[in-house]
Write a protein that holds these residues in place. Structure first.
Motif, mmCIF file in Angstrom:
data_model
loop_
_atom_site.group_PDB
_atom_site.id
_atom_site.type_symbol
_atom_site.label_atom_id
_atom_site.label_comp_id
_atom_site.label_asym_id
_atom_site.label_seq_id
_atom_site.Cartn_x
_atom_site.Cartn_y
_atom_site.Cartn_z
ATOM 1 N N GLU A 5 1.053 -1.079 -0.108
ATOM 2 C CA GLU A 5 0.094 -0.073 -0.010
ATOM 3 C C GLU A 5 0.913 1.292 0.138
ATOM 4 O O GLU A 5 1.800 1.288 0.924
ATOM 5 N N ILE A 6 0.557 2.167 -0.885
ATOM 6 C CA ILE A 6 1.398 3.222 -1.024
ATOM 7 C C ILE A 6 0.558 4.577 -0.484
ATOM 8 O O ILE A 6 -0.640 4.665 -0.797
ATOM 9 N N VAL A 7 1.070 5.180 0.591
ATOM 10 C CA VAL A 7 0.157 6.034 1.350
ATOM 11 C C VAL A 7 1.023 7.360 1.410
ATOM 12 O O VAL A 7 2.225 7.585 2.141
ATOM 13 N N TYR A 8 0.739 8.331 0.849
ATOM 14 C CA TYR A 8 1.185 9.942 1.009
ATOM 15 C C TYR A 8 0.467 10.547 2.091
ATOM 16 O O TYR A 8 -1.026 10.166 2.219
ATOM 17 N N ARG A 9 0.894 11.189 2.982
ATOM 18 C CA ARG A 9 0.250 12.085 3.889
ATOM 19 C C ARG A 9 0.713 13.536 3.977
ATOM 20 O O ARG A 9 1.738 13.910 3.310
ATOM 21 N N LYS A 10 -0.167 14.393 4.497
ATOM 22 C CA LYS A 10 0.447 15.762 4.386
ATOM 23 C C LYS A 10 0.928 16.092 5.760
ATOM 24 O O LYS A 10 0.637 15.376 6.746
ATOM 25 N N TYR A 11 1.556 17.108 5.972
ATOM 26 C CA TYR A 11 2.357 17.529 7.171
ATOM 27 C C TYR A 11 1.106 17.561 8.446
ATOM 28 O O TYR A 11 0.070 18.350 7.806
ATOM 29 N N GLU A 120 1.726 28.288 0.845
ATOM 30 C CA GLU A 120 0.576 28.398 1.628
ATOM 31 C C GLU A 120 0.600 27.654 2.742
ATOM 32 O O GLU A 120 0.135 27.846 4.127
ATOM 33 N N HIS A 121 1.197 26.157 2.550
ATOM 34 C CA HIS A 121 1.031 25.311 3.646
ATOM 35 C C HIS A 121 2.333 25.695 4.644
ATOM 36 O O HIS A 121 2.140 25.004 5.810
ATOM 37 N N GLN A 122 3.235 26.293 4.407
ATOM 38 C CA GLN A 122 4.204 26.912 5.323
ATOM 39 C C GLN A 122 3.522 27.533 6.481
ATOM 40 O O GLN A 122 3.970 27.417 7.649
ATOM 41 N N LEU A 123 2.355 28.127 6.197
ATOM 42 C CA LEU A 123 1.723 28.970 7.195
ATOM 43 C C LEU A 123 0.469 28.326 7.723
ATOM 44 O O LEU A 123 0.460 28.036 8.967
ATOM 45 N N THR A 124 -0.332 27.598 6.792
ATOM 46 C CA THR A 124 -1.413 26.703 7.483
ATOM 47 C C THR A 124 -1.006 25.455 8.202
ATOM 48 O O THR A 124 -1.719 25.217 9.023
ATOM 49 N N LEU A 125 -0.116 24.878 7.543
ATOM 50 C CA LEU A 125 0.270 23.659 8.352
ATOM 51 C C LEU A 125 1.770 23.648 9.307
ATOM 52 O O LEU A 125 2.016 22.797 9.986
ATOM 53 N N GLY A 126 2.035 24.911 9.236
ATOM 54 C CA GLY A 126 3.183 25.382 10.191
ATOM 55 C C GLY A 126 4.463 24.419 9.843
ATOM 56 O O GLY A 126 5.246 23.980 10.888
ATOM 57 N N TYR A 127 4.900 24.550 8.600
ATOM 58 C CA TYR A 127 6.233 23.786 8.401
ATOM 59 C C TYR A 127 7.505 24.291 9.169
ATOM 60 O O TYR A 127 7.523 25.540 8.945
#
Length: 181
Positions: A5-11, A120-127
């Motif tokens: 199973e190949i599973v990509y997730r977001k931060y 955008e994700h640097q801000l909203t997901l807090g990278y």
């Protein structure tokens, strides 16, 4: 070698693209996985999508990316996701998708995609800053490697493609892939 199973997730852990594949083996570039036409995938909990073309995926052992090599007539030849280092456990390979993608079209055009999503994700997901730096460095390296056909982007996939999907007209004659010891 076996189904995985190949599973990509977001931060942060949210489920992203996920689908089955067949682990073919390993070489100096990493682990190669077949994803045949007809594979059903989902983006998170979204609707199921059936992929119309064969592809091979490469999961390097210690690099911040994964690559997909699409068989013709798919218009995208190589699609490289900037990710965290892929991790293997219990029949699954998983990684965090860091938005940036290096794309080489079949006509030779090359571009970096989703820079807006990355910002955008640097801000909203807090990278964290180290994730941002690693993702940017990886994307710049990939642009050069894919543009100049270096490393696995210089045709390493063709022997795996020939063994797994031998009916494509531009696939070279089969050479048996080297199995991991």
């Amino acid at each position: 070698m076996g189904d995985i199973e190949i599973v990509y997730r977001k931060y942060g852990g949210a489920l992203h693209w996920h689908h089955p594949g067949t682990l073919l083996g390993e070489d100096e570039h990493g682990s190669w996985v077949a994803v045949p036409s007809g594979t059903v995938a989902r983006k998170g909990e979204g609707p199921k999508v059936t992929w119309p073309h064969d592809s091979l995926m490469l999961f390097p052992r210690s690099s911040w990316w994964t690559a997909t090599f699409n068989s013709p007539p798919h218009r995208i030849e190589v699609y490289v996701d900037v990710t965290t280092v892929p991790e293997w456990r219990d029949g699954q390979v998983t990684m965090l998708d860091l938005d940036l993608d290096v794309v080489r079209m079949r006509d030779g055009r090359l571009f970096l995609d989703d820079e807006d999503e990355f910002a955008e994700h640097q801000l909203t997901l807090g990278y964290p800053s180290e994730i941002i730096r690693q993702a940017e460095d990886t994307a710049h390296w990939l642009l050069q490697a894919v543009a100049h056909h270096h490393g696995p982007f210089g045709g390493a996939h063709t022997r795996w493609q020939a063994a797994e999907f031998p009916t494509h007209p531009d696939t070279p004659p089969p050479h048996p892939p080297r199995q991991a010891p």
